[in-house]
Design a protein around this motif. Sequence first.
Motif, PDB file in Angstrom:
ATOM      1  N   ARG A 103       0.841  -1.193   0.000  1.00 30.69           N
ATOM      2  CA  ARG A 103       0.000   0.000   0.000  1.00 30.69           C
ATOM      3  C   ARG A 103       0.876   1.243   0.000  1.00 30.69           C
ATOM      4  O   ARG A 103       2.028   1.202   0.426  1.00 30.69           O
ATOM      5  CB  ARG A 103      -0.886   0.022   1.248  1.00 30.69           C
ATOM      6  CG  ARG A 103      -1.835  -1.148   1.383  1.00 30.69           C
ATOM      7  CD  ARG A 103      -2.449  -1.197   2.767  1.00 30.69           C
ATOM      8  NE  ARG A 103      -1.452  -1.525   3.790  1.00 30.69           N
ATOM      9  CZ  ARG A 103      -1.700  -1.569   5.105  1.00 30.69           C
ATOM     10  NH1 ARG A 103      -2.910  -1.294   5.560  1.00 30.69           N
ATOM     11  NH2 ARG A 103      -0.751  -1.880   5.960  1.00 30.69           N
ATOM     12  N   THR A 104       0.307   2.354  -0.467  1.00 27.85           N
ATOM     13  CA  THR A 104       0.943   3.653  -0.310  1.00 27.85           C
ATOM     14  C   THR A 104       0.082   4.451   0.643  1.00 27.85           C
ATOM     15  O   THR A 104      -1.099   4.704   0.380  1.00 27.85           O
ATOM     16  CB  THR A 104       1.063   4.395  -1.652  1.00 27.85           C
ATOM     17  OG1 THR A 104       1.887   3.630  -2.537  1.00 27.85           O
ATOM     18  CG2 THR A 104       1.708   5.764  -1.440  1.00 27.85           C
ATOM     19  N   LEU A 105       0.663   4.831   1.762  1.00 25.97           N
ATOM     20  CA  LEU A 105      -0.059   5.512   2.830  1.00 25.97           C
ATOM     21  C   LEU A 105       0.512   6.901   3.038  1.00 25.97           C
ATOM     22  O   LEU A 105       1.725   7.083   3.115  1.00 25.97           O
ATOM     23  CB  LEU A 105       0.040   4.708   4.127  1.00 25.97           C
ATOM     24  CG  LEU A 105      -0.571   3.303   4.052  1.00 25.97           C
ATOM     25  CD1 LEU A 105       0.159   2.338   4.956  1.00 25.97           C
ATOM     26  CD2 LEU A 105      -2.052   3.356   4.415  1.00 25.97           C
ATOM     27  N   VAL A 106      -0.374   7.878   3.103  1.00 27.30           N
ATOM     28  CA  VAL A 106       0.027   9.268   3.332  1.00 27.30           C
ATOM     29  C   VAL A 106      -0.313   9.630   4.765  1.00 27.30           C
ATOM     30  O   VAL A 106      -1.454   9.422   5.209  1.00 27.30           O
ATOM     31  CB  VAL A 106      -0.691  10.223   2.363  1.00 27.30           C
ATOM     32  CG1 VAL A 106      -0.222  11.652   2.583  1.00 27.30           C
ATOM     33  CG2 VAL A 106      -0.440   9.812   0.926  1.00 27.30           C
ATOM     34  N   LEU A 107       0.658  10.195   5.481  1.00 32.50           N
ATOM     35  CA  LEU A 107       0.455  10.538   6.887  1.00 32.50           C
ATOM     36  C   LEU A 107       0.539  12.046   7.073  1.00 32.50           C
ATOM     37  O   LEU A 107       1.422  12.710   6.527  1.00 32.50           O
ATOM     38  CB  LEU A 107       1.493   9.853   7.783  1.00 32.50           C
ATOM     39  CG  LEU A 107       1.336   8.332   7.911  1.00 32.50           C
ATOM     40  CD1 LEU A 107       2.052   7.604   6.778  1.00 32.50           C
ATOM     41  CD2 LEU A 107       1.835   7.833   9.257  1.00 32.50           C
ATOM     42  N   GLY A 108      -0.386  12.574   7.873  1.00 30.58           N
ATOM     43  CA  GLY A 108      -0.437  13.999   8.135  1.00 30.58           C
ATOM     44  C   GLY A 108       0.532  14.441   9.212  1.00 30.58           C
ATOM     45  O   GLY A 108       1.353  13.654   9.713  1.00 30.58           O
ATOM     46  N   ASP A 109       0.425  15.689   9.605  1.00 35.45           N
ATOM     47  CA  ASP A 109       1.338  16.325  10.553  1.00 35.45           C
ATOM     48  C   ASP A 109       1.419  15.538  11.863  1.00 35.45           C
ATOM     49  O   ASP A 109       0.403  15.082  12.389  1.00 35.45           O
ATOM     50  CB  ASP A 109       0.865  17.749  10.850  1.00 35.45           C
ATOM     51  CG  ASP A 109       0.765  18.602   9.586  1.00 35.45           C
ATOM     52  OD1 ASP A 109       0.393  18.064   8.527  1.00 35.45           O
ATOM     53  OD2 ASP A 109       1.044  19.801   9.675  1.00 35.45           O
ATOM     54  N   LEU A 110       2.642  15.434  12.406  1.00 31.07           N
ATOM     55  CA  LEU A 110       2.903  14.668  13.624  1.00 31.07           C
ATOM     56  C   LEU A 110       3.133  15.556  14.838  1.00 31.07           C
ATOM     57  O   LEU A 110       2.702  15.238  15.942  1.00 31.07           O
ATOM     58  CB  LEU A 110       4.127  13.765  13.427  1.00 31.07           C
ATOM     59  CG  LEU A 110       4.095  12.797  12.246  1.00 31.07           C
ATOM     60  CD1 LEU A 110       5.413  12.021  12.187  1.00 31.07           C
ATOM     61  CD2 LEU A 110       2.918  11.846  12.344  1.00 31.07           C
TER      62      LEU A 110
END
Length: 242
Positions: A3-10
């Motif tokens: 999968r390609t997963l995009v993660l937001g601000d940490l």
Amino acid sequence: MSRTLVLGDLHGGLKALIQLLEKIDLSTSDELIFLGDYVDGWSDSANTVSYLIELAKQNSCIFIRGNHDDLAHKWLKTGEMNEKWLEHGGQSSLNAYRNFTEEDKKKHKKFFSEMVNYYQDQDDRLFVHAGFTNLHGPEFEYHETAFYWDRTLWEMALAINEEIKLDDFRYPKRLKHFKEIYIGHTPVTRIGETTPVKKANIWNVDTGAAFKGPVSAIDIDSKEIYQSDPVHSFYPNEQGRN
């Protein structure tokens, strides 16, 4: 299947990130695209960077540069800081690095310097922390700071009349360059949302981790959304950027 997963601000919410990756049931075949702002917020800012450095050894990772990352990097390199940065989360990063060795800081400076301002995949999807301003596309941007500071791209998406078709001359030219655009930077909590929001062809994945929201991720093919618990619940004795 990968999968390609995009993660937001940490924003230093390492404990929430770890929980999120457990919920995702991360496989080493998964590709991770991080949209920036890894630091400035919670006390794990420096630890978050260390964790990401190790994570990239087992997974394919793309790290987009955020405005907070740029500010923290400048401080690590030159000692440059300003009151606005300290007020908006910088103090948490400054505190987080107090017990780090110079060798550790050297690794982190390398990590910050190797970030990219934006990434475009083979399916004409753009990944950028904030946005871009040039009508001809990001490769023609005059000032790279727009990639991690601009808010006009998201504001435009919020304001666009949904009845305007793509072939209409009034349709914003900036949006025509890409099938999809994934951003962070401006928390969707500002419009009363707590999950990633799609406006026009822009997905905003910043769900307010620095404040009262969770860390979020989205599978760019299935559009399945994953979220941690609210980040502040992992750091009950801290204020974050609240």
